[in-house]
Design a protein around this motif. Structure first.
Motif, PDB file in Angstrom:
ATOM      1  N   ILE A   1       0.838  -1.205   0.000  1.00 51.53           N
ATOM      2  CA  ILE A   1       0.000   0.000   0.000  1.00 51.53           C
ATOM      3  C   ILE A   1       0.870   1.251   0.000  1.00 51.53           C
ATOM      4  CG2 ILE A   1      -1.557   1.348   1.489  1.00 51.53           C
ATOM      5  CD1 ILE A   1      -3.147  -1.229   1.944  1.00 51.53           C
ATOM      6  N   GLU A   2       1.954   1.234   0.755  1.00 54.55           N
ATOM      7  CA  GLU A   2       2.870   2.390   0.734  1.00 54.55           C
ATOM      8  C   GLU A   2       3.392   2.605  -0.681  1.00 54.55           C
ATOM      9  OE1 GLU A   2       6.757   4.444   0.756  1.00 54.55           O
ATOM     10  OE2 GLU A   2       6.371   2.381   0.164  1.00 54.55           O
ATOM     11  N   LYS A   3       3.779   1.522  -1.331  1.00 56.53           N
ATOM     12  CA  LYS A   3       4.324   1.645  -2.697  1.00 56.53           C
ATOM     13  C   LYS A   3       3.258   2.178  -3.664  1.00 56.53           C
ATOM     14  CE  LYS A   3       6.642  -1.025  -6.357  1.00 56.53           C
ATOM     15  NZ  LYS A   3       7.890  -0.281  -6.551  1.00 56.53           N
ATOM     16  N   ALA A   4       2.038   1.707  -3.514  1.00 53.40           N
ATOM     17  CA  ALA A   4       0.966   2.150  -4.407  1.00 53.40           C
ATOM     18  C   ALA A   4       0.648   3.627  -4.198  1.00 53.40           C
ATOM     19  CB  ALA A   4      -0.279   1.295  -4.198  1.00 53.40           C
ATOM     20  N   VAL A   5       0.522   4.032  -2.934  1.00 54.01           N
ATOM     21  CA  VAL A   5       0.223   5.440  -2.654  1.00 54.01           C
ATOM     22  C   VAL A   5       1.362   6.325  -3.170  1.00 54.01           C
ATOM     23  CG1 VAL A   5      -0.059   7.144  -0.805  1.00 54.01           C
ATOM     24  CG2 VAL A   5      -1.285   4.954  -0.694  1.00 54.01           C
ATOM     25  N   ARG A   6       2.579   5.909  -2.887  1.00 49.15           N
ATOM     26  CA  ARG A   6       3.750   6.677  -3.321  1.00 49.15           C
ATOM     27  C   ARG A   6       3.817   6.763  -4.850  1.00 49.15           C
ATOM     28  NH1 ARG A   6       8.738   4.273  -3.852  1.00 49.15           N
ATOM     29  NH2 ARG A   6       8.059   2.559  -2.527  1.00 49.15           N
ATOM     30  N   THR A   7       3.631   5.621  -5.510  1.00 43.09           N
ATOM     31  CA  THR A   7       3.702   5.616  -6.973  1.00 43.09           C
ATOM     32  C   THR A   7       2.610   6.486  -7.578  1.00 43.09           C
ATOM     33  OG1 THR A   7       4.620   3.390  -6.906  1.00 43.09           O
ATOM     34  CG2 THR A   7       3.692   4.108  -8.999  1.00 43.09           C
ATOM     35  N   SER A   8       1.434   6.491  -6.955  1.00 42.46           N
ATOM     36  CA  SER A   8       0.332   7.289  -7.507  1.00 42.46           C
ATOM     37  C   SER A   8       0.637   8.781  -7.470  1.00 42.46           C
ATOM     38  CB  SER A   8      -0.967   6.984  -6.755  1.00 42.46           C
ATOM     39  OG  SER A   8      -1.022   7.673  -5.516  1.00 42.46           O
ATOM     40  N   MET A   9       1.484   9.206  -6.516  1.00 44.95           N
ATOM     41  CA  MET A   9       1.753  10.637  -6.339  1.00 44.95           C
ATOM     42  C   MET A   9       3.074  11.094  -6.926  1.00 44.95           C
ATOM     43  SD  MET A   9       0.537  11.480  -2.434  1.00 44.95           S
ATOM     44  CE  MET A   9       1.931  10.587  -1.751  1.00 44.95           C
ATOM     45  N   TYR A  10       4.060  10.216  -6.997  1.00 38.71           N
ATOM     46  CA  TYR A  10       5.411  10.616  -7.402  1.00 38.71           C
ATOM     47  C   TYR A  10       5.491  10.746  -8.930  1.00 38.71           C
ATOM     48  CZ  TYR A  10       7.786   9.924  -2.852  1.00 38.71           C
ATOM     49  OH  TYR A  10       8.208  10.023  -1.549  1.00 38.71           O
ATOM     50  N   GLY A  11       6.375  11.615  -9.405  1.00 38.63           N
ATOM     51  CA  GLY A  11       6.517  11.795 -10.840  1.00 38.63           C
ATOM     52  C   GLY A  11       5.213  12.321 -11.404  1.00 38.63           C
ATOM     53  N   ARG A  12       4.826  11.841 -12.572  1.00 40.08           N
ATOM     54  CA  ARG A  12       3.517  12.216 -13.113  1.00 40.08           C
ATOM     55  C   ARG A  12       2.496  11.335 -12.412  1.00 40.08           C
ATOM     56  NH1 ARG A  12       2.090  12.323 -19.566  1.00 40.08           N
ATOM     57  NH2 ARG A  12       2.759  14.487 -19.526  1.00 40.08           N
ATOM     58  N   PRO A  13       1.532  11.930 -11.716  1.00 45.42           N
ATOM     59  CA  PRO A  13       0.596  11.108 -10.929  1.00 45.42           C
ATOM     60  C   PRO A  13      -0.292  10.235 -11.810  1.00 45.42           C
ATOM     61  CG  PRO A  13       0.528  13.428 -10.245  1.00 45.42           C
ATOM     62  CD  PRO A  13       1.294  13.371 -11.534  1.00 45.42           C
ATOM     63  N   GLY A  14      -0.934   9.269 -11.197  1.00 48.85           N
ATOM     64  CA  GLY A  14      -1.831   8.368 -11.919  1.00 48.85           C
ATOM     65  C   GLY A  14      -2.434   7.360 -10.964  1.00 48.85           C
ATOM     66  N   SER A  15      -3.087   6.366 -11.532  1.00 50.17           N
ATOM     67  CA  SER A  15      -3.785   5.411 -10.671  1.00 50.17           C
ATOM     68  C   SER A  15      -2.950   4.167 -10.404  1.00 50.17           C
ATOM     69  CB  SER A  15      -5.122   5.014 -11.297  1.00 50.17           C
ATOM     70  OG  SER A  15      -4.928   4.409 -12.538  1.00 50.17           O
ATOM     71  N   CYS A  16      -3.204   3.540  -9.263  1.00 50.68           N
ATOM     72  CA  CYS A  16      -2.562   2.275  -8.904  1.00 50.68           C
ATOM     73  C   CYS A  16      -3.649   1.323  -8.445  1.00 50.68           C
ATOM     74  CB  CYS A  16      -1.551   2.479  -7.772  1.00 50.68           C
ATOM     75  SG  CYS A  16      -0.136   3.476  -8.275  1.00 50.68           S
ATOM     76  N   TYR A  17      -3.518   0.070  -8.858  1.00 50.73           N
ATOM     77  CA  TYR A  17      -4.511  -0.937  -8.490  1.00 50.73           C
ATOM     78  C   TYR A  17      -3.921  -1.962  -7.522  1.00 50.73           C
ATOM     79  CZ  TYR A  17      -7.604  -4.881  -8.483  1.00 50.73           C
ATOM     80  OH  TYR A  17      -8.409  -5.902  -8.053  1.00 50.73           O
ATOM     81  N   ILE A  18      -4.644  -2.216  -6.434  1.00 54.42           N
ATOM     82  CA  ILE A  18      -4.236  -3.227  -5.456  1.00 54.42           C
ATOM     83  C   ILE A  18      -5.303  -4.308  -5.390  1.00 54.42           C
ATOM     84  CG2 ILE A  18      -3.599  -3.675  -3.054  1.00 54.42           C
ATOM     85  CD1 ILE A  18      -2.978  -0.654  -2.804  1.00 54.42           C
ATOM     86  N   ASP A  19      -4.898  -5.523  -5.663  1.00 56.75           N
ATOM     87  CA  ASP A  19      -5.817  -6.658  -5.687  1.00 56.75           C
ATOM     88  C   ASP A  19      -5.749  -7.419  -4.362  1.00 56.75           C
ATOM     89  OD1 ASP A  19      -7.554  -8.201  -7.575  1.00 56.75           O
ATOM     90  OD2 ASP A  19      -6.190  -9.820  -6.995  1.00 56.75           O
ATOM     91  N   ILE A  20      -6.899  -7.665  -3.760  1.00 55.32           N
ATOM     92  CA  ILE A  20      -6.948  -8.350  -2.461  1.00 55.32           C
ATOM     93  C   ILE A  20      -7.764  -9.640  -2.595  1.00 55.32           C
ATOM     94  CG2 ILE A  20      -7.706  -8.165  -0.059  1.00 55.32           C
ATOM     95  CD1 ILE A  20      -5.464  -6.231  -0.641  1.00 55.32           C
ATOM     96  N   PRO A  21      -7.071 -10.784  -2.554  1.00 52.37           N
ATOM     97  CA  PRO A  21      -7.824 -12.036  -2.602  1.00 52.37           C
ATOM     98  C   PRO A  21      -8.837 -12.086  -1.461  1.00 52.37           C
ATOM     99  CG  PRO A  21      -5.451 -12.454  -2.748  1.00 52.37           C
ATOM    100  CD  PRO A  21      -5.624 -11.001  -2.417  1.00 52.37           C
ATOM    101  N   GLY A  22     -10.008 -12.614  -1.757  1.00 49.36           N
ATOM    102  CA  GLY A  22     -11.073 -12.662  -0.766  1.00 49.36           C
ATOM    103  C   GLY A  22     -10.659 -13.284   0.556  1.00 49.36           C
TER     104      GLY A  22
END
Lengths: 358, 358, 358, 358
Positions: free
Chosen positions: C143-164
């Protein structure tokens, strides 16, 4: 661990063996070396290669020749990526193939693991099934599904991804879901009315042509096709991959008059061949504008490609050939050997052979 | 332009009409408005919607109900992306569907065109075919292929991408490759030995169960299935999507004893249904460990999923049901209505109904 | 379990909270309901929506407005697929966004699980990062990596998949790799020589124009841009998404003479805007053939798109604007307000405003 | 055709030449032979290879060594697929590379053309840009964009798809959008406060370590790094790909005490290197739990991977090294050569060298 333990490598090898896999081609390295060793231990013939590209083409050839997939075993990253050409080739050529690729340890994913790459996803475009077992326990089930999928319906390649940490991980045998060998591929036949329709078109033909394709070779339809050729007296033409289904020296083979045969046929019986570039898409000027195509294939979606058929016969090539054979036995129809069409084809064959010699 | 001209929008509309497409759902806007107008002009019923998501689900329902794909028409970018859920749903549920998406003008590609997106590529994972016609001339051929692919074999969705500049571009009619309506989906049957094998297993069963799936509904097997049920006296269970193939008030319906039927059956005839989560994967404890499954499906790759079958019958559900019907007529076998199994099922049904009332 | 236990749902909620996530939009259901509950329990504002499509657009708007991603929480299959439009929109518009999708239980994969779909793979084309944590222990790191990646550089979306099966699974807290909040996005500046080059081009301009883009709004460059406009007396034009960075009622705003300004400018300072369809690709006839573009962007690959720039300034828009401001303070240059260009622009503005009123 | 004509092959060759491309590696065949001939005609050095796999790796090495992409030229289908390993390798290793693949004639698409494959789509996962020019006219613009994209920001591979019918097709030169050579990659620097922060951490360090990565080699930071090492007296360690940036025989090189240096450093200056498997992810037990990392990279999304940095410096490695150099000149700080840390490192080096000899 209580009970008898088994490693991932052993589970993979045993599951392949249980599915009657005979050959494995590959290049060992981290993390798949133990898989090759385990495969040899259970009696699978392992052939070490020098490049994964060649290993994958070799494994796919086994699949075409035996009807049972060869396995290609490769390491992660570049090792895996070098098989994509072979995987695509197998799927497009309709040959069964299994590729097993080692991948990064699961606990290093997203961290920059050694040769980390989304391999399951990368294999998608080139295969019928691209999958990673979610645990050691399901390895036999996933391998059964991959082997079965590679052979059932229109054959093709399947990719199985094995995280590096699975290879030496151990699990209690009692928790594993073991699988018997999958059943032989199911055979389907054309419906009766389609067979009858096809026969009715054929008996009215003036310049018929039977085209024998790779699908005929794969389904081992050689005996029935030869009987059909002999019973009905049909001129036939093999595609390059169907050479030998009926030998070229059979008197009805018109391979030496290929262009003439294609261009002037009024009815074409297309037996497990695609109307793609090899057959000039079935279109003028290489074919008559109103040629009637009897399209016979194992893949429904292939039927009607490029040319609207006069009849579509969906099923196993050998089974449908037998249906046609039965139908023609009932009708006791034979195309006359003294027809204008045969004169034309024989004349062209003679001309071409003389030109070849000169 | 010499000769009579026709626009891209007209070619699309005429080609859909030629393929007997009746319904189009969509949201108009740049660049697809003219396509909707042209579709209405040729007599296609156009239904304007408020979100592409709903439009796509609606179009896919038409495909399931009529066996002929509905069309979903959407604009580029978000308009197209909103259909991916519906496309995936249609393909996974095996319903025919055509999605037509406008996309950017070709000469602005890679430059940052309005809503530029690689739509053909985006559609791949969700469809049987994702394609852009390379010119106006081939539009009828591409639409024929898409409609045919959506219906043949196991049905699903097909995506056709239309560059914005195609819509009003004109071409001489004489250069267009027009196509007749594709033939109805080819029907295939199981091989005789598989039918015979299946019947032999069934006649030895002590606690048989017929499961009727969505594939039975789609193939309109209702008459043959009812005849089979009546002839053989089999208890049957519909899956949720197969409700009504044989009415629930038929005396042999054991829907009210579902868990008991599944758990104790020794032979299951699986007619166009998947052993997925809906049917608890066919595995213990919901089923007997050694339950014998007669697996009947139109898709070869489905056969054998999760459970190794006792027999695999590959073919159209209605055609194979008829084969079974013929086989049982010859064998004149009927499962006794006074068996212990029927007593158990009837007892359970009564209990459950009483519990429901209370 | 020895030690204190924590569930997957709690780990997700705590990790989002640790990354200072404030808002979550979504639709609950199997298997994500507990995630929403856990999020509320840690103080994240959860907004229940009626369609995942809208939920995703809402979450992405939060990202644009606050510079910190909103979260969109959805169920598997269709729930997830309905977010692809919003994910693509966020990435293309350069807005930070996190989508969390529930997916099938791992032990049912490849078996036909409820709404089974390769979601990580499906998210790839629409996001900067698409990933599934390999265990509960790494959830905070992913989650830290996803949040960071979404904001750093040119921002964009990140998807995190959670098995049920992750949601209610528990793990000992001591084995979890907890992460602090990621650092604010790193800021970079243009090299000095590029700033100097840009200034030299600008001071020689006869008809300069400053175009303010969305990137200027996102980097909160409003104060420095206004200072630059005032210091240098430059005419400016906001793109639609940059309205308000400097108010339209500023005397130097030439929005009311947009076409004229674009068409006749000899030097354009492009501040966080793309030369895409909105700006007519920077090409004639909407621009001078030899217009000199000073291209300023956070994304290196954007620089030089469609037009070869006179200077490229790579860096954070606010930081580079400040560099330009310092440079012009040193040069003490101001574009004369009595120039022919200002007369032309003011005349056009007046004309257009009068026409508007009429 | 009125005006002077130019073929697709010539346009490609000229455009590559205009972008200062010097080397092309490939295997000719249908449809790309004429492209190789045209490339030679304009002075590009063409190297014929025996397998596309090797051709692609060779071309990518040129990119790393010269900072300007080599070109790999291949035929359709397998020819193209054999480059995916090389394309992935270039992108993951951050090397500029251009792959040009011939593909099927456009008018045979969807019909079963020779080696037909969705190549643009297949290239997506492995490249920064995967694109087909929509017409001959835009070939120079697409090639400029591909070359520029491969070099700007973090370098990587770009794929250009050329339909077979483009190669010999001709177009009037006057309609072509010709492009000048793209500007050299833009350089960015870290913000001043980040540089200052980094320096403050470093001057307080007791056991500092400078890690020199591949990015330092690629940005030609050798002079500034050596000055920094000499000025500050820092122990340094090159990663495998950064060998030689500062020679291993420099007295401050601690390569012979690698494990000790990593394990005991309290401050690490990470200069263009990733905390991936090569550097043991920056985690205990290979590193101190509380090691302070000064993370310097050209790619914002890399900053903070696996370890939360003490400071993040985003920019070109050479430019940021120069910033640090200036900062330390002002501070006139030097790490003492008689420290306990140096004693430990030197002792370990001596031990290891003696062990090596023995």
């Amino acid at each position: 661990m209580e009970g008898e333990a088994v490693s991932g490598a052993q589970l993979i090898a045993q599951a392949l063996k249980a599915q009657n896999i005979e050959y494995m081609f590959g290049i060992v390295g981290i993390p798949v070396t133990e898989i090759a060793i385990a495969a040899q231990a259970v009696g699978i013939k392992y052939v070490g290669m020098r490049n994964e590209q060649a290993a994958c083409y070799a494994a796919s050839a086994v699949g075409y020749l035996t009807g049972r997939p060869g396995v290609c075993l490769v390491v992660s990253g570049p090792g895996f990526l070098h098989t994509l050409g072979g995987m695509a080739n197998a799927t497009i050529n309709c040959w069964p193939l299994i590729v097993i690729g080692g991948s990064s340890d699961r606990n290093q994913e997203t961290m920059g693991a050694f040769q980390e790459f989304p391999q399951v996803e990368a294999g998608r475009l080139y295969s019928k099934l691209s999958v990673r077992p979610s645990s050691l326990e399901v390895i036999p089930a996933v391998i059964e599904k991959a082997v079965r999928t590679s052979m059932y319906g229109r054959p093709g390649s399947c990719y199985i991804d094995i995280p590096g940490d699975f290879v030496n991980l151990q699990v209690n045998k009692s928790s594993v879901k073991y699988m018997e060998c999958c059943l032989p591929p199911p055979i389907s036949m054309a419906e009766h009315s389609a067979v009858s329709k096809a026969a009715s078109v054929i008996v009215l033909s003036k310049q018929p042509l039977l085209i024998i394709g790779k699908g005929a070779a794969y389904s081992h339809a050689e005996n029935n096709i030869r009987k059909l050729v002999d019973l009905c007296g049909l001129p036939f033409l093999p595609t390059p991959m169907a050479k030998g289904v009926v030998p070229d020296n059979h008197p009805n083979c018109v391979a030496a008059a290929r262009s003439t045969a294609l261009q002037h046929a009024d009815v074409i019986i297309l037996l497990g061949a695609r109307l793609n570039w090899i057959l000039h898409f079935g279109l003028p000027p290489r074919y008559q504008q109103d040629v009637k195509v009897i399209h016979i294939d194992i893949c429904a979606e292939e039927l009607g490609n490029n040319v609207r058929p006069a009849a579509t016969l969906l099923g196993d090539i050998n089974a449908v050939t037998e249906q046609l054979l039965e139908e023609f036995k009932k009708r006791s129809w034979k195309y006359p050997s003294n027809s204008e069409w045969w004169r034309k084809l024989r004349g062209k064959i003679k001309n071409n052979e003389e030109r070849s010699k000169a």
